[in-house]
Design a protein around this motif. Structure first.
Motif, PDB file in Angstrom:
ATOM      1  N   GLY A 160      39.868  50.547  54.036  1.00  0.00           N
ATOM      2  CA  GLY A 160      39.300  50.825  52.725  1.00  0.00           C
ATOM      3  C   GLY A 160      40.346  51.294  51.735  1.00  0.00           C
ATOM      4  N   SER A 161      41.269  52.103  52.215  1.00  0.00           N
ATOM      5  CA  SER A 161      42.351  52.600  51.360  1.00  0.00           C
ATOM      6  C   SER A 161      43.237  51.455  50.885  1.00  0.00           C
ATOM      7  N   TRP A 162      43.527  50.507  51.783  1.00  0.00           N
ATOM      8  CA  TRP A 162      44.330  49.346  51.392  1.00  0.00           C
ATOM      9  C   TRP A 162      43.620  48.507  50.337  1.00  0.00           C
ATOM     10  N   LEU A 163      42.315  48.371  50.472  1.00  0.00           N
ATOM     11  CA  LEU A 163      41.558  47.571  49.505  1.00  0.00           C
ATOM     12  C   LEU A 163      41.529  48.230  48.131  1.00  0.00           C
ATOM     13  N   ILE A 164      41.367  49.559  48.113  1.00  0.00           N
ATOM     14  CA  ILE A 164      41.400  50.285  46.835  1.00  0.00           C
ATOM     15  C   ILE A 164      42.771  50.121  46.180  1.00  0.00           C
ATOM     16  N   LEU A 165      43.820  50.287  46.991  1.00  0.00           N
ATOM     17  CA  LEU A 165      45.179  50.153  46.461  1.00  0.00           C
ATOM     18  C   LEU A 165      45.410  48.761  45.898  1.00  0.00           C
ATOM     19  N   TYR A 166      44.900  47.761  46.592  1.00  0.00           N
ATOM     20  CA  TYR A 166      45.066  46.373  46.132  1.00  0.00           C
ATOM     21  C   TYR A 166      44.476  46.168  44.738  1.00  0.00           C
ATOM     22  N   VAL A 167      43.250  46.622  44.541  1.00  0.00           N
ATOM     23  CA  VAL A 167      42.597  46.423  43.242  1.00  0.00           C
ATOM     24  C   VAL A 167      43.314  47.192  42.139  1.00  0.00           C
ATOM     25  N   ILE A 168      43.689  48.440  42.431  1.00  0.00           N
ATOM     26  CA  ILE A 168      44.367  49.262  41.423  1.00  0.00           C
ATOM     27  C   ILE A 168      45.694  48.626  41.009  1.00  0.00           C
ATOM     28  N   LEU A 169      46.494  48.215  41.995  1.00  0.00           N
ATOM     29  CA  LEU A 169      47.793  47.606  41.684  1.00  0.00           C
ATOM     30  C   LEU A 169      47.620  46.259  40.987  1.00  0.00           C
ATOM     31  N   LEU A 170      46.609  45.494  41.393  1.00  0.00           N
ATOM     32  CA  LEU A 170      46.336  44.208  40.744  1.00  0.00           C
ATOM     33  C   LEU A 170      46.084  44.407  39.257  1.00  0.00           C
ATOM     34  N   VAL A 171      45.241  45.376  38.936  1.00  0.00           N
ATOM     35  CA  VAL A 171      44.907  45.641  37.535  1.00  0.00           C
ATOM     36  C   VAL A 171      46.097  46.223  36.788  1.00  0.00           C
ATOM     37  N   TRP A 172      46.841  47.100  37.433  1.00  0.00           N
ATOM     38  CA  TRP A 172      48.016  47.693  36.773  1.00  0.00           C
ATOM     39  C   TRP A 172      49.084  46.635  36.489  1.00  0.00           C
ATOM     40  N   VAL A 173      49.307  45.722  37.442  1.00  0.00           N
ATOM     41  CA  VAL A 173      50.272  44.641  37.214  1.00  0.00           C
ATOM     42  C   VAL A 173      49.823  43.795  36.031  1.00  0.00           C
ATOM     43  N   PHE A 174      48.541  43.477  35.988  1.00  0.00           N
ATOM     44  CA  PHE A 174      48.004  42.703  34.866  1.00  0.00           C
ATOM     45  C   PHE A 174      48.158  43.465  33.553  1.00  0.00           C
ATOM     46  N   ASP A 175      47.823  44.751  33.579  1.00  0.00           N
ATOM     47  CA  ASP A 175      47.870  45.573  32.370  1.00  0.00           C
ATOM     48  C   ASP A 175      49.287  45.661  31.811  1.00  0.00           C
ATOM     49  N   ILE A 176      50.243  45.982  32.667  1.00  0.00           N
ATOM     50  CA  ILE A 176      51.628  46.164  32.217  1.00  0.00           C
ATOM     51  C   ILE A 176      52.243  44.844  31.768  1.00  0.00           C
ATOM     52  N   SER A 177      52.026  43.785  32.565  1.00  0.00           N
ATOM     53  CA  SER A 177      52.631  42.492  32.222  1.00  0.00           C
ATOM     54  C   SER A 177      51.990  41.878  30.978  1.00  0.00           C
ATOM     55  N   SER A 178      50.676  42.037  30.816  1.00  0.00           N
ATOM     56  CA  SER A 178      50.031  41.505  29.610  1.00  0.00           C
ATOM     57  C   SER A 178      50.480  42.270  28.370  1.00  0.00           C
ATOM     58  N   TYR A 179      50.716  43.584  28.528  1.00  0.00           N
ATOM     59  CA  TYR A 179      51.246  44.383  27.423  1.00  0.00           C
ATOM     60  C   TYR A 179      52.638  43.872  27.031  1.00  0.00           C
TER      61      TYR A 179
END
Length: 301
Positions: A160-179
């Protein structure tokens, strides 16, 4: 042009450094804290976010903001502790209801966003509606985190911890790169009435980077994901698209009330709301995909 470029680069640097600082804290919280501690942390973060949201409602006095945030945080903490003490069957039944309510809310929220500023005539002067919007945004987000944390805990304590980390990092990568891509290459506005700085070029660049991250994470963690690479590709693409509306929802409120940042607690990111806005829609969406594909077909246990 040079001054604007330097300012954009400086803002991007602050955002990147803040993210690098936050990642170890998030990893520590996700993997090393117990479910009960995660409940307390999530409730605390949501309480701070409620404090920031209170300015949308129209509270001016600090005392009123404090009471509003405290009552919200206490209610959330109580319900989350009740939730984690239920058996697995009851947790699943409640999650179905939460996901249905959350899906209806985000469908409605997307309509509000795409019809802004006309939609603000409905909710702009209603403290009750604005408070309800926060509850509908934050409650599913928090319960989904707790639910993910405990997925197949008896068979695989950290999955479960790995899955939470995956979603958070996925969104953060999108957020930073789109910025980054938006500031450097952006020309066509995505939602000019809601968030003038967001561009189609930025979103496309963010999608490309998030897909590279998703596939990299998938191949590096095949012991966790059992779903096909096409399921991972499709779900991650939809997750980042939905995360945009989480961001735009907060931007809509800031635009309506003339607020640049909801707070200044995180350099380059603003307040707590500015940091979790995309996740409030992304994490429930991820749970929906887990339900659609079923846990045992999507992840290894």
């Amino acid at each position: 042009m040079s001054l604007k470029y330097d300012k954009n680069l400086s803002n991007f640097s602050h955002r990147l450094v803040s993210s690098i600082f936050l990642i170890p804290i998030v990893i520590f919280s996700i993997f090393l804290l117990s479910s009960r501690m995660v409940v307390q942390v999530s409730a605390f973060v949501s309480t701070l976010a409620a404090w920031e949201w209170s300015q949308f409602i129209g509270f001016k006095k600090q005392f009123k903001k404090l009471i509003y945030a405290f009552l919200f945080g206490f209610s959330l903490l109580f319900l989350e502790f009740f939730f984690i003490n239920l058996d697995e069957f009851m947790m699943n039944q409640i999650m179905k209801i939460i996901l249905i309510i959350g899906s209806i809310w985000w469908f409605f929220a997307i309509i509000l966003i795409t019809t802004f500023p006309k939609s603000s005539k409905i909710w702009g002067n209603s403290s009750v509606l604005k408070s309800l919007f926060y509850v509908l945004t934050i409650f599913p987000f928090n319960f989904c985190i707790i639910f993910l944390k405990d997925i197949h805990r008896n068979d695989h304590p950290t999955i479960g911890s790995w899955l939470i980390l995956y979603v958070i990092l996925l969104v953060w990568v999108f957020d930073i790169s789109s910025y980054f891509f938006g500031k450097m290459l952006g020309k066509k506005k995505l939602a000019e009435h809601v968030s003038p700085n967001k561009t189609i070029e930025g979103v496309l660049g963010g999608m490309a980077c998030s897909q590279i991250f998703s596939w990299t994470f998938f191949y590096a963690n095949t012991s966790i994901f059992l779903g096909s690479k096409y399921q991972i590709f499709f779900s991650s693409l939809i997750i980042v698209i939905i995360s945009i509306f989480g961001d735009l929802l907060e931007s809509m409120f800031k635009r309506k009330f003339g607020i640049k940042d909801t707070g200044r607690i995180i350099p380059g990111h603003g307040g707590i709301l500015d940091r979790i806005d995309s996740l409030t829609s992304a994490i429930p969406t991820f749970i929906v995909f887990l339900k659609l594909f079923t846990y045992d077909q999507f992840i290894k246990v």
